[in-house]
Design a protein around this motif. Structure first.
Motif, PDB file in Angstrom:
ATOM      1  N   ARG A 137       0.803  -1.212  -0.064  1.00  0.00           N
ATOM      2  CA  ARG A 137      -0.067   0.096   0.151  1.00  0.00           C
ATOM      3  C   ARG A 137       0.896   1.386  -0.060  1.00  0.00           C
ATOM      4  O   ARG A 137       2.021   1.164   0.483  1.00  0.00           O
ATOM      5  N   GLN A 138       0.285   2.331  -0.600  1.00  0.00           N
ATOM      6  CA  GLN A 138       1.077   3.535  -0.677  1.00  0.00           C
ATOM      7  C   GLN A 138      -0.017   4.758  -0.250  1.00  0.00           C
ATOM      8  O   GLN A 138      -1.091   5.001  -1.001  1.00  0.00           O
ATOM      9  N   LYS A 175       3.883   9.183   1.225  1.00  0.00           N
ATOM     10  CA  LYS A 175       4.656   7.953   1.761  1.00  0.00           C
ATOM     11  C   LYS A 175       5.376   7.160   0.813  1.00  0.00           C
ATOM     12  O   LYS A 175       4.494   6.928  -0.424  1.00  0.00           O
ATOM     13  N   GLU A 176       6.151   6.164   1.057  1.00  0.00           N
ATOM     14  CA  GLU A 176       6.832   5.090   0.387  1.00  0.00           C
ATOM     15  C   GLU A 176       5.763   4.033   0.458  1.00  0.00           C
ATOM     16  O   GLU A 176       5.024   3.905   1.382  1.00  0.00           O
ATOM     17  N   ARG A 177       5.748   3.411  -0.702  1.00  0.00           N
ATOM     18  CA  ARG A 177       4.994   2.009  -0.764  1.00  0.00           C
ATOM     19  C   ARG A 177       5.753   0.932   0.440  1.00  0.00           C
ATOM     20  O   ARG A 177       6.665   1.106   0.695  1.00  0.00           O
ATOM     21  N   GLU A 178       4.501   0.460   1.002  1.00  0.00           N
ATOM     22  CA  GLU A 178       5.083  -0.285   2.258  1.00  0.00           C
ATOM     23  C   GLU A 178       4.177  -1.682   2.074  1.00  0.00           C
ATOM     24  O   GLU A 178       3.221  -1.839   1.316  1.00  0.00           O
ATOM     25  N   ALA A 234      -4.925   4.306   1.985  1.00  0.00           N
ATOM     26  CA  ALA A 234      -3.916   4.149   0.987  1.00  0.00           C
ATOM     27  C   ALA A 234      -4.535   3.476  -0.313  1.00  0.00           C
ATOM     28  O   ALA A 234      -5.579   3.219  -0.468  1.00  0.00           O
ATOM     29  N   TYR A 258      -3.905   0.393  -2.397  1.00  0.00           N
ATOM     30  CA  TYR A 258      -3.328  -0.872  -2.318  1.00  0.00           C
ATOM     31  C   TYR A 258      -3.188  -1.494  -3.615  1.00  0.00           C
ATOM     32  O   TYR A 258      -4.018  -1.567  -4.603  1.00  0.00           O
ATOM     33  N   TYR A 259      -2.101  -2.173  -3.702  1.00  0.00           N
ATOM     34  CA  TYR A 259      -1.501  -2.967  -4.964  1.00  0.00           C
ATOM     35  C   TYR A 259      -1.417  -4.429  -4.694  1.00  0.00           C
ATOM     36  O   TYR A 259      -0.752  -4.614  -3.757  1.00  0.00           O
TER      37      TYR A 259
END
Length: 122
Positions: free
Chosen positions: A38-39, A43-46, A92, A94-95
Motif C-alpha cells: 500500500r501507498q 509516503k513510500e510504498r509499504e 492508501a 493498495y496494490y
C-alpha cells in the motif's frame, strides 16, 4: 509476466471491513507468490502481506497482523486481502504484486496491478 487487476476498494468508517481481490491473467497464476502493498499520499510504498504459491505460508506487516488476512484461490487465479477493524491510518492505494517468492520487499515482485483506493474515515 502475469497481468493483475485489483478490485474491492472503497470508502468506509473506522472499524469496518473490506475485502480486496486481485485477479491474475496470462502465465500460470499458481506459479507466483503474491503480495499486497500500500501507498499513502506522501509516503513510500509499504509491505502489507504476502503468500506463497500454495497458500500455505503467509507473512504480514506488524501494523496489520491480526486484522488483515491474505488468501488465494489458484483455481480462480485470485488473491484476496480481507481487512477487518480498519483504521484511518490504513487509508492508501493498495496494490497486488506477483513474484517468484513470498517476500516483504517491493523489489522482489515483478508484476504489479494498477491499485485500488481504500479510504477509512474516523
Amino acid at each position: 509476466q502475469v497481468q493483475l487487476e485489483e478490485s474491492g476498494g472503497g470508502s468506509v468508517q473506522a472499524g469496518a471491513s473490506l475485502k480486496l481481490s486481485c485477479v491474475g491473467s496470462g502465465r500460470s497464476f499458481s506459479s507466483y507468490a503474491m503480495g499486497w502493498f500500500r501507498q499513502a499520499p506522501g509516503k513510500e510504498r509499504e509491505f502489507v502481506a504476502a503468500i506463497n504459491r500454495s497458500g500455505g505460508i503467509t507473512y504480514y506487516a506488524g501494523s496489520v497482523k491480526g486484522r488483515f488476512t491474505i488468501s488465494r484461490d489458484n483455481a480462480k487465479n485470485t488473491v484476496y486481502l480481507q481487512m477487518n477493524s480498519l483504521k484511518p491510518e490504513d487509508t492508501a492505494v493498495y496494490y497486488c504484486a506477483a513474484g517468484s517468492v513470498a517476500a516483504t520487499r517491493a523489489a522482489d515482485f515483478d508484476s504489479w496491478g494498477q491499485g485500488t483506493q481504500v479510504t477509512v474515515s474516523s
